[in-house]
Design a protein around this motif. Structure first.
Motif, PDB file in Angstrom:
ATOM      1  N   SER A  96      22.679 -15.740  28.500  1.00 60.17           N
ATOM      2  CA  SER A  96      21.614 -16.479  27.817  1.00 60.17           C
ATOM      3  C   SER A  96      20.532 -16.916  28.797  1.00 60.17           C
ATOM      4  O   SER A  96      19.339 -16.877  28.474  1.00 60.17           O
ATOM      5  CB  SER A  96      22.207 -17.696  27.104  1.00 60.17           C
ATOM      6  N   LYS A 100      16.681 -15.900  28.482  1.00 61.65           N
ATOM      7  CA  LYS A 100      15.612 -16.909  28.463  1.00 61.65           C
ATOM      8  C   LYS A 100      14.558 -16.594  29.513  1.00 61.65           C
ATOM      9  O   LYS A 100      13.357 -16.688  29.244  1.00 61.65           O
ATOM     10  CB  LYS A 100      16.193 -18.299  28.696  1.00 61.65           C
ATOM     11  N   ARG A 106      19.458 -12.015  22.622  1.00 59.60           N
ATOM     12  CA  ARG A 106      20.398 -13.002  22.116  1.00 59.60           C
ATOM     13  C   ARG A 106      21.811 -12.478  22.351  1.00 59.60           C
ATOM     14  O   ARG A 106      22.000 -11.299  22.648  1.00 59.60           O
ATOM     15  CB  ARG A 106      20.149 -13.289  20.630  1.00 59.60           C
ATOM     16  N   ARG A 130      20.574 -19.235  21.984  1.00 60.23           N
ATOM     17  CA  ARG A 130      20.568 -17.771  21.890  1.00 60.23           C
ATOM     18  C   ARG A 130      21.963 -17.212  21.622  1.00 60.23           C
ATOM     19  O   ARG A 130      22.133 -15.997  21.586  1.00 60.23           O
ATOM     20  CB  ARG A 130      20.018 -17.166  23.182  1.00 60.23           C
TER      21      ARG A 130
END
Length: 255
Positions: A96, A100, A106, A130
């Motif tokens: 995650s 990001k 995801r 996510r």
């Protein structure tokens, strides 16, 4: 059994195996690979991989494998990363954080049991937005269907198998999730190092054949659309070319 004799004065490594003796330059590629194999074996037995965390959550992985996975994720920039096996959730948080940073992707995490304190910690984490958690057997038809329902047409998908590492279970997971893998992406059968750990104190004798590496090998033999291929290193100014890894023969690439 192999005997290694390391002589720092002579700058040599002597390998004794099945009656043959070979002496190497201690600072050669071949010596590095022989020493690394034993380092991995001893480190696994000492539970070295149980000493790390990622952004506050325990992550039971060899750091070398995490860095190599990061290289693949940055190159592929997948829309969906599916991982079987959640444990403490550290690897989900790791993926995650990469998503990001890339502003894309995801994660779906599946486990037969997500313990309440682990679920609470994952869901309270600032990178949980996510992550989708699914509890149930990764090979149960209803769970497989649920996971597939979370993937949209045309999305790039990377699958990582890190749950039950028995040959039979990994073989079933490969059959269940391989069709989600995008051409050019991978389904990764982790922790196949088991085949080389059958004789260590914490090992089990049947690991010589009952392991993810053999499951991946046999899957590739039956599925021409997949090849076992270690992802190329995007940066390399050395003479080395093999991963130091708990995941030998793990990377099944869809071609």
């Amino acid at each position: 059994m192999m005997k290694l004799i390391l002589d720092t004065d002579a700058k040599s490594l002597t390998l004794e195996d099945a009656g043959t003796v070979k002496t190497l330059d201690l600072y050669s590629r071949e010596a590095f690979e022989a020493i690394s194999r034993q380092w991995v074996r001893v480190g696994w037995n000492q539970k070295y991989q149980y000493t790390f965390s990622w952004m506050g959550r325990p992550v039971i992985q060899l750091p070398e494998d995490m860095v190599r996975m990061q290289e693949v994720i940055f190159s592929l920039k997948p829309d969906v990363i599916i991982e079987t096996g959640v444990a403490h959730g550290g690897s989900l948080i790791f993926y995650s954080s990469l998503c990001k940073a890339m502003e894309k992707g995801r994660i779906v995490g599946i486990d037969i049991e997500i313990r309440p304190h682990n679920r609470a910690a994952i869901e309270a984490h600032p990178l949980s937005d996510r992550i989708t958690l699914i509890e149930g057997s990764s090979t149960a038809p209803e769970i497989v269907a649920q996971v597939k329902g979370l993937v949209k047409p045309g999305e790039t998908v990377l699958v990582i198998l890190d749950s039950d590492h028995s040959y039979a279970h990994v073989a079933d997971e490969l059959e269940a999730y391989a069709d989600l893998v995008t051409p050019g992406s991978y389904i990764v059968a982790t922790d196949g190092i088991m085949y080389d750990l059958a004789d260590v104190p914490r090992g089990t004798a049947d690991w010589t054949t009952n392991n993810p590496t053999f499951a991946a090998r046999d899957f590739a033999e039956k599925h021409a659309e997949f090849v076992i291929e270690q992802p190329a290193w995007p940066f390399n100014e050395s003479s080395l070319g093999e991963n130091i890894t708990h995941w030998p023969g793990a990377w099944l690439k869809r071609v």
